[in-house]
Design a protein around this motif. Structure first.
Motif, short mmCIF file in Angstrom:
data_model
loop_
_atom_site.label_atom_id
_atom_site.label_comp_id
_atom_site.label_asym_id
_atom_site.label_seq_id
_atom_site.Cartn_x
_atom_site.Cartn_y
_atom_site.Cartn_z
N LYS A 2 0.87 -1.17 0.00
CA LYS A 2 0.00 0.00 0.00
C LYS A 2 0.91 1.23 0.00
O LYS A 2 1.64 1.46 0.96
CB LYS A 2 -0.92 0.01 1.22
N ILE A 3 0.87 1.97 -1.11
CA ILE A 3 1.77 3.10 -1.32
C ILE A 3 0.95 4.38 -1.42
O ILE A 3 -0.04 4.45 -2.15
CB ILE A 3 2.58 2.91 -2.61
N ALA A 4 1.38 5.41 -0.68
CA ALA A 4 0.71 6.71 -0.73
C ALA A 4 1.63 7.74 -1.35
O ALA A 4 2.85 7.70 -1.15
CB ALA A 4 0.30 7.15 0.68
N VAL A 5 1.06 8.66 -2.10
CA VAL A 5 1.78 9.83 -2.61
C VAL A 5 1.35 11.02 -1.77
O VAL A 5 0.16 11.31 -1.65
CB VAL A 5 1.47 10.08 -4.10
N LEU A 6 2.33 11.68 -1.15
CA LEU A 6 2.06 12.81 -0.26
C LEU A 6 2.36 14.11 -0.99
O LEU A 6 3.50 14.38 -1.35
CB LEU A 6 2.92 12.70 0.99
N GLY A 7 1.32 14.92 -1.25
CA GLY A 7 1.53 16.17 -1.98
C GLY A 7 0.32 17.07 -1.88
O GLY A 7 -0.43 17.02 -0.90
N LYS A 8 0.13 17.89 -2.91
CA LYS A 8 -1.00 18.83 -2.91
C LYS A 8 -1.87 18.74 -4.15
O LYS A 8 -3.02 19.15 -4.12
CB LYS A 8 -0.48 20.27 -2.76
N ASN A 9 -1.33 18.21 -5.24
CA ASN A 9 -2.07 18.20 -6.49
C ASN A 9 -2.34 16.77 -6.94
O ASN A 9 -1.48 16.11 -7.53
CB ASN A 9 -1.30 18.96 -7.57
N SER A 10 -3.54 16.30 -6.68
CA SER A 10 -3.89 14.92 -7.02
C SER A 10 -4.11 14.71 -8.52
O SER A 10 -4.19 13.58 -8.99
CB SER A 10 -5.15 14.49 -6.27
#
Length: 292
Positions: A2-10
């Motif tokens: 399970k991998i998450a991308v942490l940012g502001k623009n999905s």
């Protein structure tokens, strides 16, 4: 995983490509907006919550896409994930170092990596000395927290440089003064580093009236062994597993001019036809196997 991308623009190209690459390898992918997180900082039950009181659980790895504007809070959230045992492609310390241009070049200098001569001072009275130190105009004035060409000003004369630096000092903004490499003629080389490999490289050229400031990607380029080694050393010096390293070709050899821990993938993937997002996911897979 399970991998998450942490940012502001999905909805960015890079986010979509990371999701696509992860799903193609049978991973569960999700996006976390860093601004929507709030933290429970404690020794017994550290946690990260989302709007609606949702708590993140069972994450295996995280890919930080933290820009300069959200670096302070974004790195705080990333540190909290690391406290909870989640592996990050680039850890919070590396992200913090890379997002501070002054700290980054000091680390590179300590590792004896070649760069353009760069000056920094607090008092406006030292501005003329800084300009002389880097060889005089033309020169570059760079915002310490800038990235992707934003916050970089090309000063053609000493007086222009003095005016710019005085204006920013009045705004309490920290700026670097950097030597201009005339023989590069506005060109630089962007190298994408994943782990211990340079997976793609392109030549970029200054465009429009913003001479030597804003670059557009032109074409793939073959690196010399010296350039490849320098790009890898620069990323390793900042402990980055993923980064773009920008180089210029000077008479005295290749020089490091910038490092970005969250570069956009769109232009370089399309021009080189290289699956950079796939390389990033594969790096996480190898790390997970190593830790298992």
């Amino acid at each position: 995983m399970k991998i998450a991308v942490l940012g502001k623009n999905s909805q960015s190209y890079t986010q979509k490509r990371l999701k696509e690459a992860g799903l193609a390898r049978d991973h569960e992918m999700c996006f976390i907006n860093v601004s929507y997180c709030y933290l429970n900082i404690s020794a017994t039950s550290p946690g990260i919550f989302y709007r609606g009181n949702e708590k993140f659980q069972n994450l295996d790895a995280i890919i930080p896409r933290i820009d300069s504007a959200s670096a302070f809070y974004g790195c705080a959230v990333l540190r909290q994930f690391e406290t909870m045992g989640v592996y990050s492609l680039n850890n919070a310390i590396a992200m913090t170092w890379a997002r501070d241009k002054l700290r980054a070049i000091q680390i590179l200098a300590r590792k004896n990596l070649p760069m353009p001569i760069t000056g920094f001072a607090d008092s406006p009275q030292e501005i003329e000395k800084l300009i002389d130190m880097v060889g005089g105009a033309p020169l570059l004035v760079k915002l310490c927290e800038g990235t992707q060409g934003k916050g970089t000003i090309f000063a053609q004369t000493n007086q222009a440089a003095i005016s710019v630096l005085n204006a920013f000092k009045q705004l309490k903004t920290n700026m670097l003064v950097q030597e201009y490499i005339e023989e590069a003629d506005g060109d630089d080389i962007r190298c994408i580093v994943v782990g211990k490999n340079v997976v793609a490289s392109v030549r970029r050229r200054a465009k429009g009236n913003m001479k030597k400031l804003i670059h557009t990607t032109v074409a793939p380029i073959t690196l010399t062994p010296q350039e490849r080694k320098l790009a890898l050393k620069a990323a390793a010096a900042l402990k980055l597993n993923f980064a773009s390293v920008d180089l210029i070709r000077a008479k005295r050899g290749p020089l490091v001019v910038d490092i970005n821990p969250s570069p956009t993938l769109e232009a370089i993937e399309k021009i080189t036809d290289e699956d950079i997002a796939g390389h990033m996911i594969e790096f996480l897979e190898k790390h997970k196997r190593t830790k298992s």
